[in-house]
Design a protein around this motif. Sequence first.
Motif, mmCIF file in Angstrom:
data_model
loop_
_atom_site.group_PDB
_atom_site.id
_atom_site.type_symbol
_atom_site.label_atom_id
_atom_site.label_comp_id
_atom_site.label_asym_id
_atom_site.label_seq_id
_atom_site.Cartn_x
_atom_site.Cartn_y
_atom_site.Cartn_z
ATOM 1 N N GLY A 152 35.413 37.146 28.627
ATOM 2 C CA GLY A 152 35.963 38.445 28.990
ATOM 3 C C GLY A 152 35.585 38.868 30.393
ATOM 4 N N VAL A 153 34.330 38.656 30.758
ATOM 5 C CA VAL A 153 33.873 39.077 32.088
ATOM 6 C C VAL A 153 34.519 38.230 33.173
ATOM 7 C CG1 VAL A 153 31.867 39.268 33.611
ATOM 8 C CG2 VAL A 153 31.695 40.008 31.229
ATOM 9 N N GLN A 155 37.346 36.715 33.033
ATOM 10 C CA GLN A 155 38.753 37.099 33.131
ATOM 11 C C GLN A 155 38.900 38.389 33.928
ATOM 12 O OE1 GLN A 155 40.753 38.446 29.516
ATOM 13 N NE2 GLN A 155 42.591 37.341 30.136
ATOM 14 N N HIS A 156 38.040 39.362 33.643
ATOM 15 C CA HIS A 156 38.082 40.644 34.360
ATOM 16 C C HIS A 156 37.868 40.430 35.852
ATOM 17 C CE1 HIS A 156 37.382 44.993 35.000
ATOM 18 N NE2 HIS A 156 36.428 44.601 35.822
ATOM 19 N N LYS A 159 40.785 38.713 37.677
ATOM 20 C CA LYS A 159 41.884 39.643 37.970
ATOM 21 C C LYS A 159 41.578 40.487 39.207
ATOM 22 C CE LYS A 159 43.704 40.061 33.258
ATOM 23 N NZ LYS A 159 43.895 40.974 32.101
ATOM 24 N N ASP A 177 30.625 44.684 37.660
ATOM 25 C CA ASP A 177 31.834 45.436 37.327
ATOM 26 C C ASP A 177 32.439 44.964 36.008
ATOM 27 O OD1 ASP A 177 31.789 47.009 39.705
ATOM 28 O OD2 ASP A 177 32.493 45.267 40.803
ATOM 29 N N GLY A 178 32.171 43.702 35.649
ATOM 30 C CA GLY A 178 32.686 43.171 34.399
ATOM 31 C C GLY A 178 31.908 43.609 33.175
ATOM 32 N N ASP A 181 30.957 48.637 31.535
ATOM 33 C CA ASP A 181 31.427 49.454 30.407
ATOM 34 C C ASP A 181 30.545 49.324 29.174
ATOM 35 O OD1 ASP A 181 33.505 50.392 31.916
ATOM 36 O OD2 ASP A 181 35.004 49.032 31.079
#
Length: 250
Positions: A152-153, A155-156, A159, A177-178, A181
């Motif tokens: 997930g990180v 991929q983030h 992008k 930044d990944g 959250d």
Amino acid sequence: LQTIAETLATVTGGRAFLVVTSQSDLSATIGELERSQQNDFSKIQARFSLKLPLTSRNADEVIQKRLLEKNPDGITYINGVWEVEKDNFGTLFSFTGDTRKFTQIQSQELFISTYPFIPYQFELFPMSMRSLSDHNAFSGKHQSLGERSMLGVFQHVAKLNANNDAGDLVRYSQMFDGIRDILQANMQADIHQCERSEPDPLAIEVLKTLFMVKYTASFASNLNNITVLLLKDLHTDIVAFRKQVHAALD
């Protein structure tokens, strides 16, 4: 579970696989198990003859093939970058001796499959996540911190860098930044304050990077290593950039 397995076997003539995902370290998730619970869990495990643990190497391959695979034009483009910059990799991505050894860019194939990430990031990121977890940095008590979170990180972050030029790199500060959250608010309060008041973008990048490696014992947070983690592209004048990082650290 038994009914599902038997019904599948009957309907498909034994030509079906039943696959179950689970936590690999159950005790870390639910605490110490009593002996009776351990026995019960072992009975469930025994129903599955093949165990397929997801390792960091597996995660690397998934990221490279599912997220970072290049089309023919992309391969040609990055081949050109490789030919121009390949002799500089040893200098650009050299960490000091008091830091563990990371995978180097030793082949054209590895560079193409990981770009715009650098191989060391696939090894350092899980270390950062584990060390942050050990210091209760995450909001969820059982937050996924292993190989699944890498997907997930990465991929983030990919992008975020989708429209960059050839030769641009993913900076390790972007890994923050990944994961921001899922971080506890108090753990990132200083970074929020810095983002509101600090005029120098590089200083903010430095702070994020220091946070990511703060508790990673086998990584030395010195000027040289932080400079390597923050390289923005392959054309960087490393001496001049190190001076900029030094000023940001001050």
